[in-house]
Design a protein around this motif. Sequence first.
Motif, PDB file in Angstrom:
ATOM      1  N   THR A 134       0.849  -1.196   0.000  1.00  0.00           N
ATOM      2  CA  THR A 134       0.000   0.000   0.000  1.00  0.00           C
ATOM      3  C   THR A 134       0.878   1.237   0.000  1.00  0.00           C
ATOM      4  O   THR A 134       1.933   1.276   0.637  1.00  0.00           O
ATOM      5  CB  THR A 134      -0.946   0.043   1.216  1.00  0.00           C
ATOM      6  N   ALA A 135       0.419   2.252  -0.731  1.00  0.00           N
ATOM      7  CA  ALA A 135       1.117   3.537  -0.791  1.00  0.00           C
ATOM      8  C   ALA A 135       0.064   4.636  -0.678  1.00  0.00           C
ATOM      9  O   ALA A 135      -1.096   4.355  -0.379  1.00  0.00           O
ATOM     10  CB  ALA A 135       1.926   3.641  -2.074  1.00  0.00           C
ATOM     11  N   GLY A 136       0.447   5.869  -0.918  1.00  0.00           N
ATOM     12  CA  GLY A 136      -0.455   7.003  -0.730  1.00  0.00           C
ATOM     13  C   GLY A 136      -1.748   6.934  -1.510  1.00  0.00           C
ATOM     14  O   GLY A 136      -2.817   7.228  -0.988  1.00  0.00           O
ATOM     15  N   THR A 137      -1.673   6.537  -2.767  1.00  0.00           N
ATOM     16  CA  THR A 137      -2.880   6.537  -3.608  1.00  0.00           C
ATOM     17  C   THR A 137      -3.132   5.210  -4.302  1.00  0.00           C
ATOM     18  O   THR A 137      -4.093   5.100  -5.051  1.00  0.00           O
ATOM     19  CB  THR A 137      -2.770   7.619  -4.704  1.00  0.00           C
ATOM     20  N   SER A 138      -2.277   4.224  -4.072  1.00  0.00           N
ATOM     21  CA  SER A 138      -2.398   2.982  -4.828  1.00  0.00           C
ATOM     22  C   SER A 138      -2.037   1.768  -3.998  1.00  0.00           C
ATOM     23  O   SER A 138      -1.398   1.869  -2.955  1.00  0.00           O
ATOM     24  CB  SER A 138      -1.467   3.014  -6.043  1.00  0.00           C
ATOM     25  N   ILE A 139      -2.433   0.611  -4.531  1.00  0.00           N
ATOM     26  CA  ILE A 139      -1.992  -0.685  -4.007  1.00  0.00           C
ATOM     27  C   ILE A 139      -1.241  -1.362  -5.139  1.00  0.00           C
ATOM     28  O   ILE A 139      -1.735  -1.454  -6.262  1.00  0.00           O
ATOM     29  CB  ILE A 139      -3.182  -1.545  -3.547  1.00  0.00           C
ATOM     30  N   TYR A 140      -0.044  -1.826  -4.852  1.00  0.00           N
ATOM     31  CA  TYR A 140       0.782  -2.494  -5.844  1.00  0.00           C
ATOM     32  C   TYR A 140       0.795  -3.986  -5.540  1.00  0.00           C
ATOM     33  O   TYR A 140       0.920  -4.385  -4.384  1.00  0.00           O
ATOM     34  CB  TYR A 140       2.202  -1.917  -5.832  1.00  0.00           C
ATOM     35  N   ILE A 141       0.646  -4.794  -6.570  1.00  0.00           N
ATOM     36  CA  ILE A 141       0.529  -6.238  -6.420  1.00  0.00           C
ATOM     37  C   ILE A 141       1.646  -6.899  -7.227  1.00  0.00           C
ATOM     38  O   ILE A 141       1.758  -6.667  -8.430  1.00  0.00           O
ATOM     39  CB  ILE A 141      -0.848  -6.717  -6.903  1.00  0.00           C
ATOM     40  N   LEU A 142       2.470  -7.696  -6.527  1.00  0.00           N
ATOM     41  CA  LEU A 142       3.594  -8.355  -7.195  1.00  0.00           C
ATOM     42  C   LEU A 142       3.562  -9.861  -6.964  1.00  0.00           C
ATOM     43  O   LEU A 142       3.542 -10.298  -5.810  1.00  0.00           O
ATOM     44  CB  LEU A 142       4.922  -7.832  -6.634  1.00  0.00           C
ATOM     45  N   PRO A 143       3.612 -10.649  -8.038  1.00  0.00           N
ATOM     46  CA  PRO A 143       3.791 -12.093  -7.855  1.00  0.00           C
ATOM     47  C   PRO A 143       5.231 -12.317  -7.381  1.00  0.00           C
ATOM     48  O   PRO A 143       6.153 -11.667  -7.864  1.00  0.00           O
ATOM     49  CB  PRO A 143       3.545 -12.680  -9.234  1.00  0.00           C
ATOM     50  N   MET A 144       5.404 -13.217  -6.431  1.00  0.00           N
ATOM     51  CA  MET A 144       6.730 -13.439  -5.836  1.00  0.00           C
ATOM     52  C   MET A 144       7.181 -14.882  -6.038  1.00  0.00           C
ATOM     53  O   MET A 144       6.358 -15.768  -6.256  1.00  0.00           O
ATOM     54  CB  MET A 144       6.675 -13.123  -4.332  1.00  0.00           C
ATOM     55  N   GLN A 145       8.484 -15.108  -5.954  1.00  0.00           N
ATOM     56  CA  GLN A 145       9.067 -16.444  -6.036  1.00  0.00           C
ATOM     57  C   GLN A 145       9.122 -17.122  -4.659  1.00  0.00           C
ATOM     58  O   GLN A 145       9.517 -18.267  -4.568  1.00  0.00           O
ATOM     59  CB  GLN A 145      10.476 -16.362  -6.631  1.00  0.00           C
ATOM     60  N   VAL A 146       8.755 -16.382  -3.618  1.00  0.00           N
ATOM     61  CA  VAL A 146       8.735 -16.898  -2.245  1.00  0.00           C
ATOM     62  C   VAL A 146       7.353 -16.695  -1.662  1.00  0.00           C
ATOM     63  O   VAL A 146       6.559 -15.903  -2.164  1.00  0.00           O
ATOM     64  CB  VAL A 146       9.790 -16.208  -1.353  1.00  0.00           C
ATOM     65  N   ARG A 147       7.089 -17.402  -0.584  1.00  0.00           N
ATOM     66  CA  ARG A 147       5.823 -17.259   0.132  1.00  0.00           C
ATOM     67  C   ARG A 147       6.049 -16.480   1.414  1.00  0.00           C
ATOM     68  O   ARG A 147       7.126 -16.554   2.012  1.00  0.00           O
ATOM     69  CB  ARG A 147       5.240 -18.629   0.467  1.00  0.00           C
ATOM     70  N   GLY A 148       5.029 -15.780   1.843  1.00  0.00           N
ATOM     71  CA  GLY A 148       5.101 -15.094   3.123  1.00  0.00           C
ATOM     72  C   GLY A 148       4.807 -16.043   4.263  1.00  0.00           C
ATOM     73  O   GLY A 148       4.199 -17.099   4.065  1.00  0.00           O
ATOM     74  N   VAL A 149       5.242 -15.698   5.449  1.00  0.00           N
ATOM     75  CA  VAL A 149       4.957 -16.525   6.630  1.00  0.00           C
ATOM     76  C   VAL A 149       3.525 -16.278   7.063  1.00  0.00           C
ATOM     77  O   VAL A 149       2.930 -15.253   6.755  1.00  0.00           O
ATOM     78  CB  VAL A 149       5.947 -16.230   7.784  1.00  0.00           C
ATOM     79  N   LYS A 150       2.978 -17.223   7.801  1.00  0.00           N
ATOM     80  CA  LYS A 150       1.605 -17.098   8.309  1.00  0.00           C
ATOM     81  C   LYS A 150       1.546 -16.115   9.439  1.00  0.00           C
ATOM     82  O   LYS A 150       2.445 -15.933  10.179  1.00  0.00           O
ATOM     83  CB  LYS A 150       1.087 -18.450   8.784  1.00  0.00           C
TER      84      LYS A 150
END
Length: 150
Positions: A134-150
């Motif tokens: 999230t940023a000031g006016t937008s949400i940026y979405i990136l596909p990643m090669q890793v997974r986030g932790v729960k």
Amino acid sequence: YQRNYWTRRKPELSRQNLYYLPKAAAQPIIVASALVKPNGIVGNGKYLFAADIGDHKTYKYTINKDGSLSEKTLFVRQGSDGMTLDERGNLYLTGNGVTVYNMDGVKIAYIPVPEKWAANMCFAGKKRNTLFITAGTSIYILPMQVRGVK
């Protein structure tokens, strides 16, 4: 933290600390008080990372079995608003884009965003391999090669 455009005129808490609410407890306990302006926190069960945005630093703590913290160490000289971890233990900090550090505190990646400030982020999606920023006016979405932790 108090903002001049809020209707509330003073902070709800008198001190800026890290707090822990033990299971079945009614009151939180202070687990760290030597931070200028804590903002941004994430843990993996073994370590807790806490950003001190007021002092431009991020610290790493060991999480003890009773929920207390020990072994405070300076992790990096960068504060953060939002933070997250991936499955490899890499720490992501927001600010001027997203900066990624490995578990040794070495910068391994930088993700720019077209706006001045990236505020928060999280991994999401069915496989937790999409990074939402999230940023000031937008949400940026990136596909990643890793997974986030729960």
